[in-house]
Write an enzyme that holds these catalytic residues in place. Structure first.
Site, PDB file in Angstrom:
ATOM      1  N   GLY A   7       0.834  -1.194   0.000  1.00  0.00           N
ATOM      2  CA  GLY A   7       0.000   0.000   0.000  1.00  0.00           C
ATOM      3  C   GLY A   7       0.868   1.243   0.000  1.00  0.00           C
ATOM      4  O   GLY A   7       1.259   1.743   1.053  1.00  0.00           O
ATOM      5  N   GLY A  12       2.468   5.144   3.188  1.00  0.00           N
ATOM      6  CA  GLY A  12       3.401   4.108   2.724  1.00  0.00           C
ATOM      7  C   GLY A  12       4.624   4.705   2.057  1.00  0.00           C
ATOM      8  O   GLY A  12       5.754   4.264   2.284  1.00  0.00           O
ATOM      9  N   LYS A 186      -5.071   5.286  20.271  1.00  0.00           N
ATOM     10  CA  LYS A 186      -5.186   5.962  18.972  1.00  0.00           C
ATOM     11  C   LYS A 186      -6.628   5.887  18.461  1.00  0.00           C
ATOM     12  O   LYS A 186      -7.144   6.818  17.860  1.00  0.00           O
ATOM     13  CB  LYS A 186      -4.222   5.303  17.974  1.00  0.00           C
TER      14      LYS A 186
END
Length: 316
Positions: A7, A12, A186
């Site tokens: 990805g 990325g 998160k």
């Protein structure tokens, strides 16, 4: 270390460029032939605090061309995880580790089903990136940290080795003995703002001026905290206000969440892995999650309307 990034979107590419410049054999694997071809022909243009430069990267659309890697970092959109990893099995050799740095919860189970739980690591990263065009990103790596760990909380030599490789390349990384708690921390931040901005189309600046929306955000985060506690997860925050404050820290008023960016581009969101995770875990542990269930339903409704419009347009 031979590293494959599954990805090669903004994040990325930001991580891939950093690891490449740090001397690792890093492969950026992406479905977009145009993006990959541009990277192969001209390199990856990286704009960051140091200015603008071209980084010579290895890129491919075909995992078979790359062969087994020591580490596969998964950074595809959440809903592509299963298809992506099953299409990338040529990257997975006998000793390959697979690390998800995606947003939300639930990817580890999908990856474990495909490659075996014993080789899966989990993590969270605060590195930022914006895709400006084919083979062109704006990158925010400096001062942003990444946290990785074993799913069972052990601090192993293999996870230390990955952290050392990242740190050596300038990707500030620490090993956690509570990575599931880190992932929930998160998640709380994503729960606080993502769906609300997706539904309302508001920027951060606008969202934080609306008391009614703040009240809804705090209610959604409170549900998520209750679910995590029922599941025995150790969180670093227990007050919903902390997640609400943390979400906007250091971000400009014009900032748009990734959920809103996805909807504006006409693509599906990662709602199932964010608020949807809270609903699923809540059902598992007997904790009611009506606010998160409503946010999921609203985003699903927006996605449905968007898909219907796109289908109608393609039939004209």
């Amino acid at each position: 270390m031979k590293i494959a990034i599954l990805g090669a979107g903004a994040l990325g590419c930001a991580i891939g460029a950093t690891l490449t410049e740090g001397g690792h054999e890093t492969w950026l694997i992406d479905r977009s032939a145009a993006h990959v071809e541009a990277m192969r022909s001209h390199g990856l243009r990286v704009d960051d605090a140091r200015g603008s430069r071209q980084v010579e990267v290895r890129a491919s659309t075909n995992p078979s061309e790359v062969g087994p890697a020591e580490l596969v970092i998964v950074l595809v959109k959440s809903f592509h995880t299963d298809t992506a990893i099953r299409g990338a099995l040529p990257l997975v050799g006998p000793d390959t580790l697979v690390l998800s740095l995606q947003n939300g919860l639930g990817h580890e189970d999908i990856l474990a089903d495909a490659v075996g739980r014993e080789r899966v690591l989990a993590g969270k990263t605060y590195v930022g990136g914006v895709l400006r065009g084919a083979a062109h990103i704006e990158s925010g790596v400096v001062g942003k940290h990444t946290i990785i760990g074993e799913l069972d909380g052990r601090v192993t030599d293999r996870v230390r080795r990955v952290a050392d490789a990242f740190n050596g390349a300038g990707l500030t990384t620490q090993v956690s003995d509570n990575i599931v708690g880190t992932m929930w921390d998160k998640l709380l931040v994503n729960v606080a703002t993502g769906a609300l901005t997706g539904i309302t189309s508001l920027t951060y600046g606008q969202l934080y001026e609306e008391p009614l929306l703040k009240a809804t955000s705090l209610a959604a985060v409170a549900e998520a905290i209750a679910v995590a506690q029922a599941a025995g997860v150790t969180l670093s925050m227990t007050d919903p206000e902390q997640a609400w404050t943390l979400a906007a820290q250091g971000l400009p008023a014009a900032f748009k969440t990734s959920m809103l960016q996805s909807l504006e581009k006409g693509s599906a969101t990662e709602i199932d892995f964010i608020n949807g995770s809270v609903v699923r875990w809540g059902a598992r542990h007997g904790v009611p999650t009506p606010v998160n269930a409503t946010l999921v339903a609203c985003i699903k409704g927006i996605e449905r309307a968007m898909a219907d419009r796109q289908n109608a347009g393609s039939h004209v």
